[in-house]
Design an enzyme around this catalytic site. Structure first.
Site, mmCIF file in Angstrom:
data_model
loop_
_atom_site.group_PDB
_atom_site.id
_atom_site.type_symbol
_atom_site.label_atom_id
_atom_site.label_comp_id
_atom_site.label_asym_id
_atom_site.label_seq_id
_atom_site.Cartn_x
_atom_site.Cartn_y
_atom_site.Cartn_z
ATOM 1 N N GLU A 167 -35.222 17.115 11.852
ATOM 2 C CA GLU A 167 -34.881 15.693 12.148
ATOM 3 C C GLU A 167 -34.585 15.388 10.770
ATOM 4 O OE1 GLU A 167 -38.631 14.818 14.295
ATOM 5 O OE2 GLU A 167 -39.441 14.039 12.562
ATOM 6 N N HIS B 7 -42.146 9.426 13.873
ATOM 7 C CA HIS B 7 -42.741 10.281 12.982
ATOM 8 C C HIS B 7 -42.500 9.749 11.757
ATOM 9 C CE1 HIS B 7 -41.816 14.334 15.432
ATOM 10 N NE2 HIS B 7 -43.085 13.665 15.733
#
Lengths: 385, 288
Positions: free
Chosen positions: B209, B247
């Site tokens: 990511e 996150h």
């Protein structure tokens, strides 16, 4: 959590770094007053946005009158969309040399890292890599004097600079550790006739460690809705597009947004309900998104801890209690998907098994909705249903 | 063979008496994991899901030695619990909690490195050697044995991808959740090295990511030394800079950690990059 410059400087001062003499003010009159006391000054907007200088948020003023005018001009600005109400008025420094100094966390070496360069004053991104010393610090050892001597040698610092850095860097490292900082950046660190002075300060504190620091101020960069979502335990970011998105897990939520783009739509938000969200939290998430008046809602759940039947029940509850007047596309997979699909089918909703199908459906629904409202008399169109 | 853990791995659960701890102990046992003990200070003597509970990790190790630990304690207590696990001689620990502070994680990683202990996470779903041993909270039924090794920074997205593989008849050798934080014990390179030497693994899926530079570093390693095909998917193509996407690690700061940079580096290293998660099975079938 980012700290404003004036807060960061106060902390630096507490750890024995020199900072410019200055005052925090809120009005042009106060700025003039401060300038009368300090002499030639620099007036600096106190915003968290970067590149303040380039966007007119910093100005020099030779006289109190000039300080008043610049303060009035700057206070009227919005910098990168951020309004602000404070200015820092500081003595103008006599600068002989500008250094760059930062402490941050290096994910690769999993430890604190010092970044130091004699080429300060500009955006560090523009400094060639070979001109920046990168020194990971073993967190068990802490910052030792030999490390500072070696950093100075690699920087090419003069004997006099090195002598000062040997005192300054350990203080900075202590601040970094004591306050659970993610970033402490001084750019420029100005060499002046009275030694090294922190001409700017960017300090970011780790959000996950704030509970250990009740004495620190709390600063919010979020919009009202983002704050409200945070209180509910939801990770929510506004993105400004047409399709409201709910998913479970940061990675899959990002992947869902990417897929919306891939199929030609625009996401209105990032909303991660997290792992194990029950009926309550899911319903709150849905209600929150409906407040933003999206063109369509896309729900993408891959149940692990999260149960698909809970998500379905949340949908039904919101529909019955508040009504849902925008088109919705749902994908349910994983834990209790059969039960979840049955509940939604009864509520008249088609449920997809694959993420791709649900996203395509949502993009299509949003497009229909957008076209419908431009063709018909916009506001009243949905009443015809 | 699988990597890190297998059917012989004896597992200790720290925080076993909590909601998550007890529920997932049962799930792990149902999967076939050898859970030999649990730890909860002040709760020694209890039995949870048939597993004896001890007050300290040392006590648990005296009663029955364990090889690996999984930690379900709340974030503020995780550092102490992890230190205890390392001091008492566990060789691998999976740190499940979200929101462990960065400085705590750095201290845990430093101590673990000194003691030669593998740290998985924090903020991870754990790891599983399919059909042999699961140390984590991922849903059991998607993790069936097969030739694909998976390394992921995110949880649900990883289930999505593994679920897709399972539906296409592709099982997994070992699946490792690195965790979504800025600092994690294991990184892509550590796990790629293990997969490189694992006869059960024929190809690797890397689920990345935006944020940080882990994917770029992985690309450098793959180009130089990886002996098996790698397929990647990176989430966050459409994420705006400066916004943290859930996150802690998923944030583009000062043009670092961008999607384009990661994809470019991976492609250059010969990695097949999927545009959508649903394309991964086909890309794998072409290389297996």
């Amino acid at each position: 959590m980012k700290l404003y410059e004036y807060m960061g400087k106060k902390l630096l001062h507490r750890y024995d770094l020199q900072i410019p003499r200055g005052k925090v003010v809120e009005t042009p009159a106060q700025a003039a007053e401060a300038a009368a006391e300090l002499g030639e000054v620099v007036v600096k907007s106190q915003v968290l946005a970067g590149k303040r200088g380039k966007s007119g948020g910093i100005a020099f003023a030779a006289t109190p009158g000039e300080a008043r005018r610049e303060a009035a001009r700057i206070l009227a600005l919005k910098l990168q969309g951020q309004a602000f109400d404070k200015l820092l008025v500081e003595e103008k420094l006599t600068i002989e040399q500008e250094l760059y100094l930062a402490l941050t966390v290096d994910g690769l070496s999993r430890c604190p890292v010092i970044l130091a360069s004699l080429d300060g004053g500009m955006d560090i991104e523009d400094v060639p890599a070979e001109r920046i010393v990168f020194w990971p610090v073993d967190i068990n050892l802490g910052l030792q004097p030999f490390m500072v001597r070696e950093i100075c040698r690699r920087m090419g610092a003069s004997f006099e600079l090195a002598r000062q850095l040997l005192v300054l860097l350990p203080g900075l490292y202590r601040l970094f550790r004591d306050l659970d900082a993610e970033l402490v950046e001084i750019n420029p660190l100005a060499l002046t006739p009275r030694g090294l002075v922190a001409a700017d300060a960017k300090i970011t504190i780790d959000d996950d460690a704030l509970y250990r620091h009740p004495q620190l101020p709390r600063i919010h960069e979020k919009t009202d809705l983002e704050l409200k979502a945070g209180e509910m335990g939801l990770a929510y970011v506004e993105l400004g597009g047409e399709i409201a998105v709910i998913a479970n897990g940061a990675g899959i939520t990002m992947a869902t947004l990417d897929m919306v783009h891939h199929y030609g739509g625009t996401p209105a938000n990032f909303l991660d309900i997290g792992g194990g969200a029950g009926v309550e939290r899911t319903a709150q998430a849905l209600e929150l998104l409906l407040e933003t008046k999206p063109k369509a809602v896309l729900i993408n759940i891959f149940g692990g801890i999260t149960r698909c039947d809970d998500v379905a029940k949340a949908f039904v509850r919101v529909k019955e209690n508040k009504g849902i007047d925008v088109p919705v596309a749902v994908r349910l997979g994983g834990t209790n998907e059969t039960e979840g699909r049955a509940i939604l089918k009864k509520a008249g909703l088609e449920v997809f098994l694959s993420m791709d199908e649900a996203v395509r459906q949502a993009v299509g629904l949003a497009r229909e909705r957008a076209n419908g409202s431009t063709v018909g008399s916009a506001e009243t169109a949905p009443q015809g249903e | 063979m699988a990597i890190y853990i297998d059917e012989n791995t004896r597992v200790l659960v720290q925080g076993i008496t909590g909601n998550q701890g007890s529920f997932h102990t049962a799930q792990m046992i149902a999967y076939g994991t050898r859970v030999v003990g649990g730890v909860s200070p002040g709760k020694g003597g209890q039995v949870v899901e048939g597993v004896p509970v001890y007050d300290t990790v040392f006590a648990a190790m005296e009663a029955e030695p364990a090889d690996a630990g999984i930690l379900f304690t709340p974030a503020p207590y995780a550092r102490d619990a992890a230190f205890e696990a390392i001091a008492a001689g566990l060789k691998l620990i999976a740190l499940i909690p979200e929101h462990i502070s960065l400085h705590d994680t750095m201290e845990i990683c430093a101590y673990a490195r000194r003691k030669g202990v593998v740290v998985v996470g924090p903020n991870t779903f754990g790891l599983v050697s399919s059909g042999r041993c699961k140390i984590g909270f991922m849903p059991n039924r998607y993790f069936v044995p097969g030739p694909v090794g998976v390394i992921s920074r995110s949880g649900t997205l990883c289930y999505e991808i593994v679920g897709n593989l399972t539906n296409h008849g592709l099982g997994t050798s070992t699946v490792v959740g690195l965790g979504g934080d800025r600092v994690t014990g294991l990184n892509f390179i550590d796990v790629l090295q293990e997969f490189a030497g694992d006869p059960d693994t024929g190809a690797v899926v890397l689920v990345g990511e935006i944020g940080g530079s882990a994917e770029e570093e992985a690309a450098r390693y793959i180009a130089a030394s990886m002996n098996k095909p790698v397929v990647a998917y990176v989430a966050g193509k459409s994420a705006p800079p400066g916004k943290r996407m859930g996150h802690a690690g998923a944030i583009i700061e000062r043009d670092r950690g961008t999607f384009a940079g990661k994809i470019g580096a991976l492609r250059e290293a010969g990695v097949k990059v999927a545009e959508l998660p649903s394309q991964i099975p086909a890309l794998l079938k072409a290389v297996l």
